[in-house]
Design an enzyme around this catalytic site. Sequence first.
Site, mmCIF file in Angstrom:
data_model
loop_
_atom_site.group_PDB
_atom_site.id
_atom_site.type_symbol
_atom_site.label_atom_id
_atom_site.label_comp_id
_atom_site.label_asym_id
_atom_site.label_seq_id
_atom_site.Cartn_x
_atom_site.Cartn_y
_atom_site.Cartn_z
ATOM 1 N N ILE A 123 11.816 30.291 52.333
ATOM 2 C CA ILE A 123 12.128 28.887 52.069
ATOM 3 C C ILE A 123 10.968 28.167 51.423
ATOM 4 O O ILE A 123 11.112 27.044 50.993
ATOM 5 C CB ILE A 123 12.518 28.133 53.367
ATOM 6 C CG1 ILE A 123 11.433 28.334 54.425
ATOM 7 C CG2 ILE A 123 13.879 28.540 53.844
ATOM 8 C CD1 ILE A 123 11.537 27.359 55.556
ATOM 9 N N TYR A 156 15.801 22.503 50.768
ATOM 10 C CA TYR A 156 15.258 23.496 51.706
ATOM 11 C C TYR A 156 14.336 22.792 52.693
ATOM 12 O O TYR A 156 13.688 21.799 52.346
ATOM 13 C CB TYR A 156 14.488 24.589 50.966
ATOM 14 C CG TYR A 156 15.369 25.517 50.143
ATOM 15 C CD1 TYR A 156 15.743 26.769 50.631
ATOM 16 C CD2 TYR A 156 15.821 25.147 48.890
ATOM 17 C CE1 TYR A 156 16.544 27.618 49.887
ATOM 18 C CE2 TYR A 156 16.620 25.992 48.128
ATOM 19 C CZ TYR A 156 16.982 27.230 48.633
ATOM 20 O OH TYR A 156 17.776 28.073 47.897
ATOM 21 N N GLU A 157 14.231 23.325 53.910
ATOM 22 C CA GLU A 157 13.464 22.616 54.944
ATOM 23 C C GLU A 157 11.968 22.598 54.651
ATOM 24 O O GLU A 157 11.220 21.866 55.290
ATOM 25 C CB GLU A 157 13.745 23.169 56.339
ATOM 26 C CG GLU A 157 13.178 24.527 56.613
ATOM 27 C CD GLU A 157 13.555 25.051 57.999
ATOM 28 O OE1 GLU A 157 14.326 24.398 58.712
ATOM 29 O OE2 GLU A 157 13.071 26.135 58.348
ATOM 30 N N SER A 158 11.535 23.375 53.682
ATOM 31 C CA SER A 158 10.134 23.321 53.267
ATOM 32 C C SER A 158 9.822 22.024 52.519
ATOM 33 O O SER A 158 8.676 21.792 52.131
ATOM 34 C CB SER A 158 9.815 24.522 52.380
ATOM 35 O OG SER A 158 10.743 24.596 51.315
ATOM 36 N N GLY A 159 10.834 21.179 52.286
ATOM 37 C CA GLY A 159 10.584 19.877 51.666
ATOM 38 C C GLY A 159 10.917 19.825 50.185
ATOM 39 O O GLY A 159 10.562 18.865 49.504
#
Lengths: 283, 257
Positions: B75, B59-62
């Site tokens: 996310i 996920y783009e949240s890392g």
Amino acid sequence: MPTITTLHDAVAEHVHDGDTVALEGFTHLIPVAAGHEIIRQRRRDLRLVRMTPDIVYDQMIGAGAATSLVFSWGGNPGVGSLHRFREAIEKGYPHPLSIEEHSHGGMAVRYSAGASGLPFGVLRGYTGTDLPRYTDSISTVQCPFTGESLAAVSALNPDVGIIHAQQADRDGNIGLWGIQGVQKEAVLASRRSIVTVEEVVDTFDSRVRVVLPSWVISAIAVVPRGAHPSYAHGYYERDNVYYREWDEISRDHDRFNEWLEQHVYDTEDFAQHLAMTPHVAGV
Amino acid sequence: MVTQLDFDTDLTFTADEMMTIVASRELSDGDVVFVGIGIPSTAANLARRTHAPNVVLVYESGTIGTKPTRPPLSIGDGELAETADAVVSVSEIFSYWLQGGRIDIGFLGAAQLDRWGNLNTTVVGDYDHPTVRLPGAGGAPEIAFNARKTMIVLRQNPRAFVDRLDFISSVGHYEGHGSRRALGAAGSGPSIIITDIGVLRPDVTTHELVLVSLHPGRTIDEALNGTGWALRVSDELTTTEPPTASELAALRELSSS
């Protein structure tokens, strides 16, 4: 060394009219209480920077604190539009808002360049999109080694970087864990920084993964639940109900202005606002 | 609105369920998948629970290699961090992992899509005086540019499937005919567009999107009427295999958890 002070005094000292201000926190640890305090002190003409302007920037824009916004995604996550942000851009209410628009990758590179003391950063992207046409801080640079053309983005160096973290220790070091976003980059890219924390501890929790040493922080304020309605890993959960309710509160600007009076201007601090928010009170 | 589709089987399913299951089937075991919230996230988690237990969710949240027990609402849900193999900064996720070429499949949605699979998530109308200001590009431009290939999930109607985008936020096959490659894009672009009506894939030479499959009960006319350009239909148009009992059971168990 940072002073451990009140949020009121931290904002009064470090956030000035006309400043470039970055409040960061990627879905987690969003410094909402600090946003409220900036509104409460009626700061104006701010250039607001944030990858994901969500409820806190909707409030600041709706209150008229900002004249420009630097961002990459503006929405109410999982719910829909940001109505105050949209009305500012679409209709110039409460006054026009100029925008400087990037992608997430571009914003992250800009913060990293700023933190690294470089004038710009490089990434592979943006070509073929319409973003470079409208955003002056996107250009291209040729790799001196391969000749490849790459996107160049100017560095971000806010006057003030503001984040929320779980803990500070008694020496003023900052500890946070869970999803870490771009908080470290935002603080290190900024000339001054304010950190709100859930609590001050003698020694950090073993879960702390990111430590920002005291000597890079300008001021610390203890604000329990200061990231509400986002969450603080290990302290409280995301308030999904509030995100949905915000859609109703913010949809009409009269309703929003009423909320603003009651919850920000007529309160002393964030704790009073939380106490007035029905499903949060008494938690 | 979600329509209930009823067929000659004892299985009833919604359009969302059909889209999610088609998306899930596209994932192979071991794929590293960059997902967002909604159908992409549900589809990737469904694949992980069914035919592709080793799908890696990013996920783009890392959060890398996360294994949520229920579909996340954002996310950045805490459970994504708690169950992840690694949690890294947003700077790192976009530089080392996405731009570094570690992502096999990127999932994307949009407000508008054109015949080349380019996406608009920025504005409807003029940029400086928009009719509708949309959220903006977010992480999609980098996903579209750098993932080895992308999958797009989008409901098919003339407001979304437009002849000309008001703004290109993320590049698909650009102007077709291999023009994407000339932009320097690392990945190969959209490989499938999954709609509530059927499935589109790019033509191998022109890269224009072609209707290759209709979901059970849907018609060519519905697909044509839902598209703002003269949609090409494959000579070998097929019917999407309906959801199996076990796929539906797994999806419903996931959605109710």
